[in-house]
Design an enzyme around this catalytic site. Structure first.
Site, PDB file in Angstrom:
ATOM      1  N   ASP A  52       0.808  -1.273  -0.004  1.00 31.80           N
ATOM      2  CA  ASP A  52      -0.033  -0.178  -0.046  1.00 31.80           C
ATOM      3  C   ASP A  52       0.829   1.320  -0.153  1.00 31.80           C
ATOM      4  OD1 ASP A  52       0.957  -0.406   2.624  1.00 31.80           O
ATOM      5  OD2 ASP A  52      -0.943  -0.556   3.489  1.00 31.80           O
TER       6      ASP A  52
ATOM      7  N   ASN B  85      -7.483  -1.958  14.503  1.00 35.12           N
ATOM      8  CA  ASN B  85      -8.916  -2.225  13.917  1.00 35.12           C
ATOM      9  C   ASN B  85      -9.074  -3.466  13.216  1.00 35.12           C
ATOM     10  OD1 ASN B  85      -7.892  -1.616  11.555  1.00 35.12           O
ATOM     11  ND2 ASN B  85      -9.242   0.404  11.409  1.00 35.12           N
TER      12      ASN B  85
ATOM     13  N   HIS C 200      -7.589  -4.207  10.378  1.00 37.23           N
ATOM     14  CA  HIS C 200      -7.205  -4.055   8.794  1.00 37.23           C
ATOM     15  C   HIS C 200      -5.789  -4.787   8.364  1.00 37.23           C
ATOM     16  CE1 HIS C 200      -4.732   0.045   9.407  1.00 37.23           C
ATOM     17  NE2 HIS C 200      -3.898  -0.978   9.292  1.00 37.23           N
TER      18      HIS C 200
ATOM     19  N   GLU D 219      -9.772  -1.375   5.287  1.00 43.35           N
ATOM     20  CA  GLU D 219     -10.224  -0.890   6.592  1.00 43.35           C
ATOM     21  C   GLU D 219     -11.646  -1.712   6.994  1.00 43.35           C
ATOM     22  OE1 GLU D 219      -8.341   0.687   8.402  1.00 43.35           O
ATOM     23  OE2 GLU D 219      -8.196   2.774   8.111  1.00 43.35           O
TER      24      GLU D 219
HETATM   25  P1  PGA Z   1       2.127  -1.311  12.480  1.00 46.64           P
HETATM   26  O1  PGA Z   1       1.250  -1.186  11.396  1.00 46.64           O
HETATM   27  O2  PGA Z   1       3.148  -2.338  12.105  1.00 46.64           O
HETATM   28  O3  PGA Z   1       2.892   0.254  12.335  1.00 46.64           O
HETATM   29  O4  PGA Z   1       1.663  -1.483  13.979  1.00 46.64           O
HETATM   30  C1  PGA Z   1       0.722  -2.337  11.191  1.00 46.64           C
HETATM   31  C2  PGA Z   1      -0.704  -2.309  10.257  1.00 46.64           C
HETATM   32  O5  PGA Z   1      -1.540  -1.206  10.297  1.00 46.64           O
HETATM   33  O6  PGA Z   1      -0.829  -3.093   9.137  1.00 46.64           O
END
Ligand code: PGA
Length: 253
Positions: free
Chosen positions: A65, A134, A136, A141
């Site tokens: 992404d 959350n 995702h 999302e």
């Molecule tokens: P993070 O993000 O590794 O910074 O916790 C993970 C994600 O949002 O997929």
């Protein structure tokens, strides 16, 4: 799902790097993630490159992404992040590290082009994933279609707040992102999802033990037949059947 629980994030990083190594030796197409979670894995891969001569020269890579609406060279773009965190420190050809545009005038066209580049590369052999608090995966999302494809998406307030730590203020966090879809991610031949820290415990429980639901996009991994979930003790702390997962893990060690 195969579930592995280790004490610390660094142990998980070494474990993940050992799983990725044989793919690198075969010149695989790697699916790379950004965020804090993969850092120990990338550190371990860089060590293998420097100390053991692990070569990435025959690999290519696709990022999951990218923020939309910031300059590609902004230090928090994922284009910049993956170079800083991994690819500038190994021998992969820079042109073989693909990512979505952060400023495409036609996001739909950009998404279609990215999908066809992935297809032409033979698909992703091993996909590294994190998970959002959350639930995702990539920037899919909650309520993303479980068969979604690469597209532009609006970020949820929780994600914007979680990612504010990388920016000077929450206002600077882009509100949109380009992301591989859930259906796109599920086409990877093997998936390695890493979660560390107590903030991920609830999402991890929903992913592994909850129902298949677009409300927890990571639960879509229940549909894939080659998924390894790597957790530290804190991220595993919400699981109901943790003793069972540890027993199976110990049996195969
Ligand atoms: P993070 O993000 O590794 O910074 O916790 C993970 C994600 O949002 O997929």
């Amino acid at each position: 799902m195969e579930i592995f629980i280790r004490r610390t994030a660094n142990e998980i990083g070494d474990f993940a790097a050992n799983m990725i190594e044989p793919f690198v030796k075969q010149g695989a197409t790697l699916g790379l993630a950004t965020g804090s979670t993969p850092s120990p894995t990338y550190q371990a891969l860089i060590r293998k490159h420097r100390e053991e001569g692990l070569s990435f020269a025959d690999c290519d890579a696709f990022l999951l992404d990218e923020y939309y609406g910031i300059d590609q060279h902004h230090e928090q773009s994922y284009w910049s992040t993956i170079r800083r965190e991994l690819t500038a420190s190994i021998d992969i050809d820079d042109a073989a590290v693909h990512s979505l545009s952060s400023s495409a005038a036609d996001p739909e066209q950009e998404a279609a082009t990215y999908e066809s580049m992935m297809k032409d590369a033979g698909g992703v052999d091993i996909q590294l994933l994190g998970i959002g608090a959350n639930g995702h995966i990539a920037f899919n999302e909650p309520t993303s279609s479980l068969s979604s494809r690469t597209r532009l998406i609006d970020l949820r307030p929780r994600t914007i707040a979680d990612n504010a730590r990388f920016f000077d203020s929450e206002d600077e966090v882009p509100r949109q992102a380009m992301t591989q879809g859930i259906g796109t991610i599920l086409e990877a031949k093997k998936i390695l999802l890493i979660a560390t820290g107590a903030a991920k415990a609830e999402a991890v429980q929903a992913m592994i033990e909850g129902p298949l639901s677009s409300f927890c996009p990571a639960s879509s991994l229940q549909m894939h037949n080659d998924v390894c979930i790597l957790l530290d003790e804190a991220a595993a702390s919400g699981l109901g059947d943790v003793e069972f997962y540890k027993e199976i893990d110990a049996y195969w060690r």
